[in-house]
Design a protein around this motif. Structure first.
Motif, short mmCIF file in Angstrom:
data_model
loop_
_atom_site.label_atom_id
_atom_site.label_comp_id
_atom_site.label_asym_id
_atom_site.label_seq_id
_atom_site.Cartn_x
_atom_site.Cartn_y
_atom_site.Cartn_z
N ASP A 168 17.73 31.50 29.84
CA ASP A 168 17.79 30.42 28.87
C ASP A 168 18.06 30.97 27.47
O ASP A 168 17.74 32.12 27.18
CB ASP A 168 16.47 29.65 28.83
CG ASP A 168 16.19 28.90 30.12
OD1 ASP A 168 17.16 28.51 30.80
OD2 ASP A 168 15.00 28.70 30.45
N GLN B 268 14.50 28.13 23.70
CA GLN B 268 14.95 26.86 24.27
C GLN B 268 13.78 25.93 24.56
O GLN B 268 13.86 24.73 24.36
CB GLN B 268 15.75 27.12 25.55
CG GLN B 268 16.27 25.87 26.20
CD GLN B 268 17.23 26.16 27.34
OE1 GLN B 268 17.95 27.15 27.31
NE2 GLN B 268 17.22 25.33 28.35
N GLN C 56 17.75 20.22 25.51
CA GLN C 56 17.93 21.39 26.35
C GLN C 56 19.01 21.20 27.41
O GLN C 56 19.60 22.17 27.87
CB GLN C 56 16.61 21.76 27.04
CG GLN C 56 15.54 22.26 26.08
CD GLN C 56 14.29 22.68 26.80
OE1 GLN C 56 14.36 23.26 27.88
NE2 GLN C 56 13.13 22.41 26.21
N PHE D 44 22.17 22.87 26.46
CA PHE D 44 22.15 24.31 26.20
C PHE D 44 22.86 25.04 27.33
O PHE D 44 22.64 24.75 28.50
CB PHE D 44 20.71 24.82 26.11
CG PHE D 44 20.01 24.51 24.81
CD1 PHE D 44 20.35 23.42 24.05
CD2 PHE D 44 19.01 25.34 24.35
CE1 PHE D 44 19.70 23.12 22.86
CE2 PHE D 44 18.35 25.06 23.17
CZ PHE D 44 18.70 23.97 22.42
#
Length: 93
Positions: free
Chosen positions: A30, A34, A42, A45
């Protein structure tokens, strides 16, 4: 140069996942921090590739780049844990 980052030792602690201190393989992970964003944010992302470095990898990279180590400090966790949580390197050329 001032380098401050999480201490690699953290990966050796129970509850931090599998201990992979000397594993040089790229892994999917990640984006840093995050988990501090809302779940809706998120979703957008991207996944990132993560390569975990040992403390000696980091120190040797600094020296091999021609820097002279001026200071190295290890820092406790934000809750004053009695383990190294972060580190700071001060080096110059």
């Amino acid at each position: 140069m001032i380098l401050s980052d999480f201490h690699p030792f953290r990966r050796c602690l129970p509850g931090q996942g599998e201990i992979e201190y000397f594993d040089p393989e790229l892994k999917s992970g990640d984006v840093a921090y995050q988990g501090f964003f809302d779940e809706q944010e998120q979703v957008d992302f991207p996944d990132v590739s993560v390569r975990l470095y040992t403390l000696s990898d980091i120190m040797n990279a600094v020296l091999e780049a021609g820097f002279t180590l001026k200071r190295f400090d290890e820092h406790r966790g934000w809750n004053n844990e009695n383990i190294p949580w972060e580190f700071t390197i001060l080096a110059g050329k």
